[in-house]
Structure formats: structure tokens, C-alpha cells
Design a protein around this motif. Sequence first.
Motif, PDB file in Angstrom:
ATOM      1  N   PRO A   1       2.418   6.480 -11.457  1.00  0.00           N
ATOM      2  CA  PRO A   1       2.972   6.750 -12.790  1.00  0.00           C
ATOM      3  C   PRO A   1       4.492   6.765 -12.779  1.00  0.00           C
ATOM      4  N   ILE A   2       5.077   6.905 -13.948  1.00  0.00           N
ATOM      5  CA  ILE A   2       6.534   6.950 -14.069  1.00  0.00           C
ATOM      6  C   ILE A   2       7.083   8.081 -13.207  1.00  0.00           C
ATOM      7  N   ALA A   3       8.188   7.812 -12.532  1.00  0.00           N
ATOM      8  CA  ALA A   3       8.736   8.750 -11.556  1.00  0.00           C
ATOM      9  C   ALA A   3       9.201  10.046 -12.196  1.00  0.00           C
TER      10      ALA A   3
ATOM     11  N   ALA B   1      -2.498   8.068 -15.294  1.00  0.00           N
ATOM     12  CA  ALA B   1      -2.725   7.658 -13.903  1.00  0.00           C
ATOM     13  C   ALA B   1      -3.897   8.370 -13.261  1.00  0.00           C
ATOM     14  N   LEU B   2      -4.279   9.515 -13.800  1.00  0.00           N
ATOM     15  CA  LEU B   2      -5.411  10.261 -13.247  1.00  0.00           C
ATOM     16  C   LEU B   2      -6.667   9.398 -13.202  1.00  0.00           C
TER      17      LEU B   2
ATOM     18  N   THR C   1       6.798  10.521 -19.255  1.00  0.00           N
ATOM     19  CA  THR C   1       6.427  10.672 -17.849  1.00  0.00           C
ATOM     20  C   THR C   1       5.135  11.468 -17.712  1.00  0.00           C
ATOM     21  N   LEU C   2       5.004  12.546 -18.487  1.00  0.00           N
ATOM     22  CA  LEU C   2       3.784  13.338 -18.430  1.00  0.00           C
ATOM     23  C   LEU C   2       2.585  12.533 -18.910  1.00  0.00           C
ATOM     24  N   LEU C   3       2.752  11.764 -19.986  1.00  0.00           N
ATOM     25  CA  LEU C   3       1.655  10.928 -20.474  1.00  0.00           C
ATOM     26  C   LEU C   3       1.234   9.906 -19.417  1.00  0.00           C
ATOM     27  N   SER C   4       2.225   9.315 -18.737  1.00  0.00           N
ATOM     28  CA  SER C   4       1.893   8.340 -17.695  1.00  0.00           C
ATOM     29  C   SER C   4       1.175   9.006 -16.524  1.00  0.00           C
TER      30      SER C   4
END
Length: 308
Positions: free
Chosen positions: A263-265, A293-294, A286-289
Motif C-alpha cells: 500500500p501507499i507508504a 491491501a488487506l 494512505t489509510l484507505l490503501s
Amino acid sequence: MSAALALLLKLLPLYVTVALGWIAGRFLEASGRHIAGIMLYIVTPSVVFSGVMAAPLSPEVILLPFLVFGTSSVLGLVQLKLAKKALSDGSANIIPLCVGSGNTGYFGVPVALLLFGEEGLGLYIVCMLGTTLFENSVGFYLAARGRYSIKDALWRVLKLPSVYAFLAAVVLNLAGISIPDIFVPLFDNLRGAYSILGMMIIGMGITSFRGLAGNPRFTALAFFGKFVIWPLVAIVFWWVDSALLGIYEPAVHQAIFLISITPIAANTVVIATLLEASPRQAAGTTLLSTLFALGFIPVMIALAFGAG
């Protein structure tokens, strides 16, 4: 899909850490900006230094970070041009960080350890350093250019210690010098802090779970570059090198592919917070990514590696 399920369970503690960061920011008034400075100037360089010092270096292996760095830079610059056409709220300069790098450390290292074991983890960390170099040079510069002049942006890049930590570790490693035993526990602890604080700062950047996406165009551009373009580039490289060039072993292809689907760093939030460049937008996306990614990473790993 048993491997995908095992990987899914392995990732759950990372999300608990994000939630703890949100609690710290929401109820304890913890400052993400202060932690961002500690991460960027102390913890990250320490992790880079110890990682390179522990890696078995050869000319081919030393080339890997620069291969990843070059790919990240090209992707970031191309996506920046698209972002400047689509975004008018001043957040376009954060897009290269969203696209070009990835949460290869806080998020990727536990996944790499599960997939590749201790032996393959070293190779992954060397590849991962390419995204770290991008974050601390081209990515930081492009983000700073959204608020600062070329001269000021370059000066801020030159003050980042991670690049110097990488170069110093390469020189010492090739000279046969290792980290003294008395300092090994210190670097181990800093590596743990790197993961915990890096994930917590994502949660600290979210003051409300309403409207996480912020500007939908920003989020769409970030997701397209990170979860579509980067993996496609990694797959093309995998195929070309396997079928035509034969330069690298499959472990390298797998390591770069894993880097492409992270995911986004979290360091995107660190840098955006430090520069005061759309930090809430960066934190929300970032949190959404990370949530996306989960499910995305276990499925992509199962498909690409033939797991299950």
C-alpha cells in the motif's frame, strides 16, 4: 488459498497499530508532526544503515536499489503530470510519493519474512532500499516543490540523512566492517520502533473517519498508480527478464513484485506532515490503501506465486 489466509492473519496486527495511532491522536493529542521528524531524521536512517550493513553485497545486488529507484522516479514523474491536470487544490505534488514508493518497510517486511524466510528477506530489503532512496530524494523534492522554491527544496533534500546512511553502509560493508555487537540490540530496537511508529502515524493523521478519501480525484489517481501501474511494470519486468534477459533469479522478481503491491507508504504521511503539504489528504488516502491491501496483497500473492 490457505497461504492467502495465513498472510491475511499475519497483517492484522498492523491494522491494530494504525487504530492505536488514531486513539493516541484523537484522545491523547499525540503530535504526528513531532513523530514525523523523529522518523525521518533518526529512525529511518538507522534502519537503512543496519539493513545495508547486514546485506550480502555484490555488483548485481548493489544495482537493485537503483533499479527500483529509477522505476519509482519515472512512475512518480509521469503521475505528477497527470495529477497537475486533474487536481487544483495543491495536493498534486504528493502524488509521486503515493505512487512511486510503497509501505515496503512497516508493511512489506513482515510479508516478505512470511513468504521468503530469513534468507530471502535480505534480498527483499536491498530492493526495498530503492523506494527508501526515492522517498528521501526525488519524492521528497517533488513534494517540497509544492510549497518551496527549487533551491529550498534541494536544500531540504540535502539535509535528509537516509541517503548518507545508505552510502556510508555500502562503503563499510564492502570494506568488511560490521556493526559492533554492543550496538546490535540498539538497531534491533530502532527497527521495531520504525514499524510501530510508522503505522501509528497513519492513524494519528486521521481526525475523523468520515470522508477519508478527501478529494476523490486524488485518491483515484493514487490508487491507479499504486495498485495498477506499478504492479503492471513489475510483471512486465518479471516476464522480460525471465524470457529474454536472464539477469536475475526468480527471488528478485518476486521481491520487486511484492514491493509493487504494497500500500501507499506511511512515510508519505510523514513527509506530508513535515512539509505541511495536504497531510490529512495523504493520511486518509494512505489509510484507505492500507485497508484495501488487506485483501489485495494475499490475492495477488496467491495468483502470482501460484500459492494455494
